[in-house]
Scaffold this motif. Structure first.
Motif, PDB file in Angstrom:
ATOM      1  N   SER A  80      51.625  47.983  52.495  1.00 42.09           N
ATOM      2  CA  SER A  80      50.931  46.944  51.738  1.00 42.09           C
ATOM      3  C   SER A  80      49.725  46.421  52.517  1.00 42.09           C
ATOM      4  O   SER A  80      48.631  46.260  51.962  1.00 42.09           O
ATOM      5  CB  SER A  80      51.895  45.800  51.415  1.00 42.09           C
ATOM      6  OG  SER A  80      51.227  44.755  50.739  1.00 42.09           O
ATOM      7  N   ASP A  83      47.011  49.193  52.655  1.00 46.63           N
ATOM      8  CA  ASP A  83      46.291  49.326  51.389  1.00 46.63           C
ATOM      9  C   ASP A  83      45.386  48.128  51.131  1.00 46.63           C
ATOM     10  O   ASP A  83      44.266  48.266  50.636  1.00 46.63           O
ATOM     11  CB  ASP A  83      47.282  49.488  50.235  1.00 46.63           C
ATOM     12  CG  ASP A  83      48.099  50.774  50.356  1.00 46.63           C
ATOM     13  OD1 ASP A  83      47.723  51.636  51.172  1.00 46.63           O
ATOM     14  OD2 ASP A  83      49.113  50.898  49.646  1.00 46.63           O
ATOM     15  N   GLU A  84      45.901  46.955  51.481  1.00 50.48           N
ATOM     16  CA  GLU A  84      45.113  45.746  51.262  1.00 50.48           C
ATOM     17  C   GLU A  84      43.857  45.753  52.134  1.00 50.48           C
ATOM     18  O   GLU A  84      42.760  45.389  51.674  1.00 50.48           O
ATOM     19  CB  GLU A  84      45.966  44.518  51.566  1.00 50.48           C
ATOM     20  CG  GLU A  84      45.268  43.204  51.272  1.00 50.48           C
ATOM     21  CD  GLU A  84      46.176  42.000  51.478  1.00 50.48           C
ATOM     22  OE1 GLU A  84      45.644  40.879  51.548  1.00 50.48           O
ATOM     23  OE2 GLU A  84      47.408  42.183  51.560  1.00 50.48           O
ATOM     24  N   GLN A  87      41.393  48.173  50.655  1.00 51.26           N
ATOM     25  CA  GLN A  87      40.843  47.646  49.400  1.00 51.26           C
ATOM     26  C   GLN A  87      39.793  46.590  49.689  1.00 51.26           C
ATOM     27  O   GLN A  87      38.716  46.578  49.091  1.00 51.26           O
ATOM     28  CB  GLN A  87      41.970  47.037  48.544  1.00 51.26           C
ATOM     29  CG  GLN A  87      42.945  48.051  47.994  1.00 51.26           C
ATOM     30  CD  GLN A  87      42.399  48.758  46.770  1.00 51.26           C
ATOM     31  OE1 GLN A  87      41.244  48.616  46.420  1.00 51.26           O
ATOM     32  NE2 GLN A  87      43.244  49.539  46.130  1.00 51.26           N
ATOM     33  N   VAL A  88      40.098  45.688  50.623  1.00 47.34           N
ATOM     34  CA  VAL A  88      39.165  44.601  50.932  1.00 47.34           C
ATOM     35  C   VAL A  88      37.877  45.159  51.527  1.00 47.34           C
ATOM     36  O   VAL A  88      36.772  44.741  51.165  1.00 47.34           O
ATOM     37  CB  VAL A  88      39.820  43.596  51.909  1.00 47.34           C
ATOM     38  CG1 VAL A  88      38.781  42.613  52.440  1.00 47.34           C
ATOM     39  CG2 VAL A  88      40.936  42.841  51.220  1.00 47.34           C
ATOM     40  N   GLN A  91      36.136  47.288  48.616  1.00 49.71           N
ATOM     41  CA  GLN A  91      35.822  46.650  47.339  1.00 49.71           C
ATOM     42  C   GLN A  91      35.288  45.221  47.473  1.00 49.71           C
ATOM     43  O   GLN A  91      35.066  44.557  46.473  1.00 49.71           O
ATOM     44  CB  GLN A  91      37.083  46.607  46.454  1.00 49.71           C
ATOM     45  CG  GLN A  91      37.821  47.930  46.337  1.00 49.71           C
ATOM     46  CD  GLN A  91      37.018  48.998  45.617  1.00 49.71           C
ATOM     47  OE1 GLN A  91      35.970  48.719  45.070  1.00 49.71           O
ATOM     48  NE2 GLN A  91      37.531  50.214  45.610  1.00 49.71           N
ATOM     49  N   GLN A 117      48.417  41.048  41.751  1.00 51.74           N
ATOM     50  CA  GLN A 117      47.835  42.193  42.447  1.00 51.74           C
ATOM     51  C   GLN A 117      46.304  42.138  42.412  1.00 51.74           C
ATOM     52  O   GLN A 117      45.635  42.399  43.416  1.00 51.74           O
ATOM     53  CB  GLN A 117      48.316  43.499  41.801  1.00 51.74           C
ATOM     54  CG  GLN A 117      49.773  43.823  42.045  1.00 51.74           C
ATOM     55  CD  GLN A 117      50.018  44.262  43.484  1.00 51.74           C
ATOM     56  OE1 GLN A 117      49.180  44.879  44.125  1.00 51.74           O
ATOM     57  NE2 GLN A 117      51.192  43.933  43.988  1.00 51.74           N
ATOM     58  N   ARG A 120      44.956  39.409  44.747  1.00 50.95           N
ATOM     59  CA  ARG A 120      45.107  39.732  46.162  1.00 50.95           C
ATOM     60  C   ARG A 120      44.163  40.843  46.602  1.00 50.95           C
ATOM     61  O   ARG A 120      43.574  40.772  47.678  1.00 50.95           O
ATOM     62  CB  ARG A 120      46.563  40.135  46.445  1.00 50.95           C
ATOM     63  CG  ARG A 120      46.886  40.369  47.911  1.00 50.95           C
ATOM     64  CD  ARG A 120      48.385  40.414  48.134  1.00 50.95           C
ATOM     65  NE  ARG A 120      48.985  41.522  47.416  1.00 50.95           N
ATOM     66  CZ  ARG A 120      49.097  42.750  47.898  1.00 50.95           C
ATOM     67  NH1 ARG A 120      48.598  43.044  49.090  1.00 50.95           N
ATOM     68  NH2 ARG A 120      49.691  43.701  47.204  1.00 50.95           N
ATOM     69  N   LYS A 121      44.006  41.861  45.757  1.00 49.18           N
ATOM     70  CA  LYS A 121      43.216  43.025  46.154  1.00 49.18           C
ATOM     71  C   LYS A 121      41.735  42.909  45.799  1.00 49.18           C
ATOM     72  O   LYS A 121      40.886  43.477  46.483  1.00 49.18           O
ATOM     73  CB  LYS A 121      43.798  44.284  45.510  1.00 49.18           C
ATOM     74  CG  LYS A 121      45.196  44.622  46.005  1.00 49.18           C
ATOM     75  CD  LYS A 121      45.735  45.865  45.321  1.00 49.18           C
ATOM     76  CE  LYS A 121      47.118  46.235  45.843  1.00 49.18           C
ATOM     77  NZ  LYS A 121      47.669  47.440  45.170  1.00 49.18           N
ATOM     78  N   PHE A 122      41.434  42.197  44.716  1.00 49.28           N
ATOM     79  CA  PHE A 122      40.051  42.117  44.251  1.00 49.28           C
ATOM     80  C   PHE A 122      39.691  40.662  43.929  1.00 49.28           C
ATOM     81  O   PHE A 122      39.471  40.305  42.769  1.00 49.28           O
ATOM     82  CB  PHE A 122      39.847  43.003  43.017  1.00 49.28           C
ATOM     83  CG  PHE A 122      40.300  44.418  43.207  1.00 49.28           C
ATOM     84  CD1 PHE A 122      39.552  45.298  43.971  1.00 49.28           C
ATOM     85  CD2 PHE A 122      41.484  44.863  42.652  1.00 49.28           C
ATOM     86  CE1 PHE A 122      39.969  46.599  44.164  1.00 49.28           C
ATOM     87  CE2 PHE A 122      41.915  46.159  42.838  1.00 49.28           C
ATOM     88  CZ  PHE A 122      41.156  47.034  43.599  1.00 49.28           C
ATOM     89  N   LEU A 283      44.144  49.976  38.342  1.00 52.95           N
ATOM     90  CA  LEU A 283      45.238  49.147  38.866  1.00 52.95           C
ATOM     91  C   LEU A 283      46.272  48.877  37.788  1.00 52.95           C
ATOM     92  O   LEU A 283      47.485  48.917  38.045  1.00 52.95           O
ATOM     93  CB  LEU A 283      44.671  47.828  39.410  1.00 52.95           C
ATOM     94  CG  LEU A 283      45.699  46.872  40.029  1.00 52.95           C
ATOM     95  CD1 LEU A 283      46.423  47.535  41.193  1.00 52.95           C
ATOM     96  CD2 LEU A 283      45.022  45.580  40.487  1.00 52.95           C
TER      97      LEU A 283
END
Length: 295
Positions: A80, A83-84, A87-88, A91, A117, A120-122, A283
Motif C-alpha cells: 500500500s 503504491d501510494e 501514485q503521488v 500523479q 481510495q 488518498r491516491k489522487f 481506479l
C-alpha cells in the motif's frame, strides 16, 4: 563492515498477497498477467528470502502458516505504501474534476471505499459523487451531466461494450417474515419493490406470474433505503442482488421461482476524456475487481 539489510522482492510479495486475497493463486496469475509457473517461482523466492515456510498443504488446498499470516498483514501495508508513493510521485500534478453516479445498491459500501481510495491516491482530483436510480443516472449520462454511471441492465438490454458483470438476483426477506403462512393459505405474496420503471421490479413480477403465484404490492417506494426498511419490518419480500443486502435480512430463493441474472454496466458520457477521467475510470474498475473477486 555492517551487513547490508535484506530486502523483500516487492513483485513476489504482491503475488503472495494477491493470491491470498483472491483465495486462489491461479486467479492471482491471471490478474497479475503472469504464468502459473512464474507465480510458483515467486512464492519459492519469497520463502527463500524470509527463510521460513509461508504456505503448507491441507488436503488439496494451501494454507497459511503462522509466519505466512504475519507476512500477509505486513505485506499489505508495504504494498500500500509502495503504491501510494508511486501514485503521488507520478500523479501529483494531475488536476481535474470527475463526476460519477452509482446505483443505490453500491452507495453504502462500494462508493465510500472508492472515494477513500481516490482521496488518498489522487488528492488533487475533485470528485462529485451521487447515488440514484437507473433512469436518473442514465439520463444524466446522456446529458453529459456526469462522467460515469454504474447501472443495472436487463439481460435483453445488455451491451457488451459497457457490461462489467452479470449478477444473480435473489428473493430477500426478514427472518421474521411468516412465508409459510402465505404458501399454506394461498394468500397473495406481499411484495416490497421500487416503483416503476424498475428492471428488478419487472423481473420479480414476471417470475411469479410465470409460475401462477398470486402477489400484491405491499409497499412501493422511490428509494432503496425505504424498501430495506419495509422488508426489515417484515411487511413482505423483495428482489435484489446480494450487493448491499443488509445483514439482518436473509435470502429465500429455495421457496420461490428462479430469477434471471442482471447486468452491471458502466456507462460513460460522450464528453472529452481528460487524464483525470481516465485515472478515475481505471481506479473504479480496479476497485470493482476487489469488490467482485471473480471478475
Amino acid at each position: 563492515m555492517m551487513k547490508r539489510p535484506d530486502s523483500l522482492d516487492l513483485e513476489a510479495l504482491r503475488t503472495f498477497v494477491t493470491g491470498i486475497e483472491l483465495g486462489n493463486f491461479s486467479l492471482a496469475a491471471k490478474r497479475l498477467s503472469r504464468s502459473t509457473s512464474a507465480v510458483s517461482a515467486q512464492l519459492k523466492k519469497l520463502e527463500h528470502q524470509c527463510g521460513i515456510q509461508l504456505l503448507c498443504k491441507e488436503g488439496r488446498h494451501l494454507k497459511l502458516t503462522d509466519q505466512g499470516e504475519l507476512l500477509v498483514s505486513y505485506g499489505k501495508k508495504i504494498l500500500s505504501l509502495n503504491d501510494e508513493a508511486l501514485q503521488v510521485i507520478h500523479q501529483k500534478r494531475i488536476l481535474g474534476k470527475v463526476s460519477l453516479g452509482v446505483q443505490e445498491d453500491f452507495s453504502d459500501k462500494f462508493l465510500p471505499e472508492l472515494l477513500s481510495q481516490i482521496s488518498r491516491k489522487f488528492p488533487n482530483i475533485q470528485i462529485y459523487a451521487q447515488s440514484g436510480r437507473n433512469s436518473i443516472l442514465k439520463e444524466e449520462i446522456l446529458q453529459n451531466k456526469i462522467d460515469f454511471a454504474l447501472c443495472w441492465e436487463s439481460p435483453q438490454e445488455v451491451h457488451e461494450r459497457s457490461l462489467i458483470k452479470t449478477l444473480p438476483q435473489h428473493w430477500v426477506a426478514s427472518p421474521a417474515f411468516d412465508f409459510d403462512s402465505y404458501i399454506i393459505s394461498g394468500k397473495p405474496l406481499p411484495l416490497i419493490l421500487v416503483e416503476s420503471p424498475c428492471i428488478i421490479r419487472d423481473t420479480a413480477i414476471q417470475a411469479l406470474d410465470q409460475e401462477n403465484i398470486s402477489w400484491q404490492i405491499a409497499v412501493s417506494g422511490g428509494s432503496l433505503h425505504g424498501i430495506w426498511g419495509a422488508v426489515k419490518a417484515g411487511l413482505g419480500i423483495t428482489v435484489r442482488t446480494s450487493t448491499g443486502i443488509p445483514d439482518s435480512l436473509v435470502i429465500i430463493d429455495q421457496h420461490l421461482p428462479p430469477l434471471p441474472g442482471i447486468g452491471l454496466s458502466l456507462f460513460e458520457s460522450s464528453s472529452e476524456k481528460s487524464d483525470s477521467y481516465r485515472i478515475i475510470k481505471e481506479l473504479l474498475l480496479h476497485e470493482l475487481e476487489y469488490y467482485f473477486p471473480e471478475l
